[in-house]
Scaffold this active site. Structure first.
Site, PDB file in Angstrom:
ATOM      1  N   LYS A  52     -13.509 -21.462  45.463  1.00  0.00           N
ATOM      2  CA  LYS A  52     -12.484 -21.835  46.438  1.00  0.00           C
ATOM      3  C   LYS A  52     -12.880 -23.104  47.182  1.00  0.00           C
ATOM      4  CE  LYS A  52      -9.822 -19.601  50.177  1.00  0.00           C
ATOM      5  NZ  LYS A  52      -9.638 -18.332  50.911  1.00  0.00           N
ATOM      6  N   SER A  88      -5.048 -16.815  50.978  1.00  0.00           N
ATOM      7  CA  SER A  88      -5.143 -18.256  50.848  1.00  0.00           C
ATOM      8  C   SER A  88      -5.896 -18.689  49.590  1.00  0.00           C
ATOM      9  CB  SER A  88      -5.852 -18.835  52.078  1.00  0.00           C
ATOM     10  OG  SER A  88      -7.177 -18.329  52.171  1.00  0.00           O
ATOM     11  N   SER A 147      -6.858 -12.720  52.052  1.00  0.00           N
ATOM     12  CA  SER A 147      -6.937 -13.838  51.120  1.00  0.00           C
ATOM     13  C   SER A 147      -7.656 -13.549  49.811  1.00  0.00           C
ATOM     14  CB  SER A 147      -7.596 -15.043  51.808  1.00  0.00           C
ATOM     15  OG  SER A 147      -6.777 -15.491  52.861  1.00  0.00           O
TER      16      SER A 147
END
Length: 514
Positions: A85, A167, A191
């Site tokens: 990420k 996210s 997330s």
């Protein structure tokens, strides 16, 4: 004879199949890396999962091949292509948080780390081939999508019309689209579990403090943030947690994880009889007073029948009359998002920026505010406006260098854990199993958000959860279960998820449109 990259079909490849190819000489890390890079070139421009490619990926893969040829004993993820990420520090790449103001090529300032975050360092040390970094929304502020990222929106690999989840949208899409074997995600408020469920994937939201989150751009680094894997199968996710979990001297709170990891690792505990005799609590208003849609109820009923056939004993709404559901305080304007614990952001960001190193362009919260003053995230129209309603936020904002006043938050965590433990003991439960989403995915475009069942409860309480594919709605939207348990119960949750996955095999490869 080793296959050429042109002959390698990377679709839905697992670690087990990859390691078998390495072992019998039909696969090399370099050929595999090349095949994934070719797929990324073909698929990623449409789906926009990966925002930075790692130019050293192929060299890293060749080094793994050299070490294997020299007879070195390598771990199960050596040579396996992965993504991380964007919010996780990785030397050589800016950490942008999806924000144009934190990326020089969009007019902002680069946050360039001097060292890898511990989780990235652990992946590198294990020989993983990191293909690149993945897309996130601005400051990871939504659990539904990445529409506002400087890099543009990420699409859902199952169907671009659906929300991809956030996210960690980019990580989920990269894994779902077979642009990587697995990926690293991070959660403050859904997330990991949201994007995993939105794209029919396995996600592990670990117990708070099991995995270090130093060097990861925070929203609530000292109270809620966790790092975990997203994968297409339970075994791959468990193998990744084996690497990530455990104490790091860079993250003092991980001392709580000492002695909590299973001997032999999480993957070693996977069994196809793990549901036999297990007592599992079902979703109901005692946990959260939000109804499931009619179609979710039908899919959940089928999943219950599947688990019962595996020998599980299921109990309706064990949290009824416990007071658990009454603890939630949804933030203004949200469906059920409880932001408590996130008041520590200024302090946590200060510590994160200090870790970037002495040559960083932004070294403090004050520098951060100055560099991003063009868009105040806490303003009425900002992405983090709800934080202004938190009682201790103003004090934390006034003095970000001081340890935050978190007494009320940790008292809330204690209350959640107290009720949770009481209910689990009173009903002799081994865990909970809920639909992770209350209804089908909404469209990516629009004002709706994902409607989940467990996000703030387990984020605030610090409890673990494991998502696993359990079918599809009539629309094609994925339906996932989430297994939830007591702190440090990842071994049992993964084993139950593996048993269910092995018996049902609900996940199907998406029909991608390059």
């Amino acid at each position: 004879m080793t296959s050429s990259s042109d002959s390698i079909d990377v679709l839905e490849l697992t670690v087990e199949r990859i390691q078998a190819g390495f072992a019998d000489g039909t696969l090399s890390a370099a050929a595999l890396c090349t095949a994934y890079l070719a797929r990324i070139e073909r698929i990623n421009p449409r789906y926009n999962a990966i925002i930075f490619l790692n130019p050293a990926a192929l060299d890293d893969a060749r080094e793994i091949d050299r070490r294997r040829a020299a007879g070195e004993t390598l771990g199960p993820l050596a040579g396996v292509p992965v993504v991380v990420k964007d919010t996780m520090d990785m030397v050589g790449f800016p950490t942008t948080g999806g924000w144009s103001l934190l990326y020089s090529k969009t007019g902002g300032v680069d946050l360039l780390p001097a060292t890898d975050s511990p989780v990235v360092a652990r992946m590198r040390a294990a020989g993983c081939v990191i293909l690149g970094k993945t897309n996130v929304p601005v400051l990871s502020a939504t659990g539904s999508h990445a529409n506002d990222s400087w890099a543009g929106p990420t699409l859902n690999a199952v169907d671009p019309a659906f929300m991809p989840g956030g996210s960690s949208a980019g990580t989920a899409t990269a894994v779902a689209a077979s642009l990587a074997v697995l990926g690293l995600a991070e959660e403050t408020g859904g997330s990991i579990q949201n994007p995993a469920s939105a794209q029919a994937l396995v996600g592990i939201k670990p117990t708070f403090a099991l995995v270090p989150n130093a060097g990861v751009m925070p929203l609530a680094g000292s109270t809620r943030d966790v790092v975990g894997p997203i994968a297409r199968c339970v075994r791959d996710a468990a193998l990744t947690l084996d690497l990530l979990a455990g104490y790091s001297p860079e993250d003092a709170k991980t001392v709580a994880a000492v002695g909590m990891r299973p001997r032999g690792g999480y993957a070693a505990g996977l069994r196809t009889d793990a549901l036999q005799g297990r007592r599992l609590g079902l979703y109901g208003p005692g946990w959260r007073d939000r109804a499931l849609s009619a179609e979710t109820i039908e899919l959940y009923r089928r999943a219950q029948q599947e688990m019962s056939a595996r020998g599980a004993v299921l109990l309706d709404d064990p949290f009824a009359a416990s007071g658990f559901a009454d603890l939630g305080q949804p933030a203004p304007g949200s469906d059920h998002f409880d932001a408590r614990g996130m008041e520590t952001l200024p302090y946590d960001m200060q510590k994160y920026l200090e870790r970037l190193g002495p040559d960083a362009a932004v070294k403090s919260w004050r520098d951060f505010v100055a560099a991003t003053r063009a868009e105040d995230p806490f303003a009425p129209t900002g992405v983090l406006t709800y934080m202004s309603s938190l009682p201790d936020f103003a004090a934390c904002l006034a003095d970000p260098a001081a340890p935050p006043a978190s007494t009320a938050f940790f008292a809330l965590r204690e209350r959640y854990l107290e009720i949770f433990a009481d209910v689990m003991a009173r009903h002799a439960l081994d865990g909970l199993v809920f639909p992770q989403l209350r209804d089908a995915l909404p469209p990516r475009e629009g004002t709706e958000t994902l409607h989940e069942t467990t996000v703030c409860e387990i984020n605030i309480a610090g409890l673990p959860g494991v998502t696993v594919p359990a079918g599809y709605y009539a629309s094609g939207s994925p339906f996932n279960l989430i297994f939830v348990g007591a702190q440090w119960s990842e071994t049992a949750l993964l084993a139950m998820a593996y048993d269910y996955e092995s018996a049902t095999r609900h996940r199907r490869a998406p029909d991608l449109k390059p």
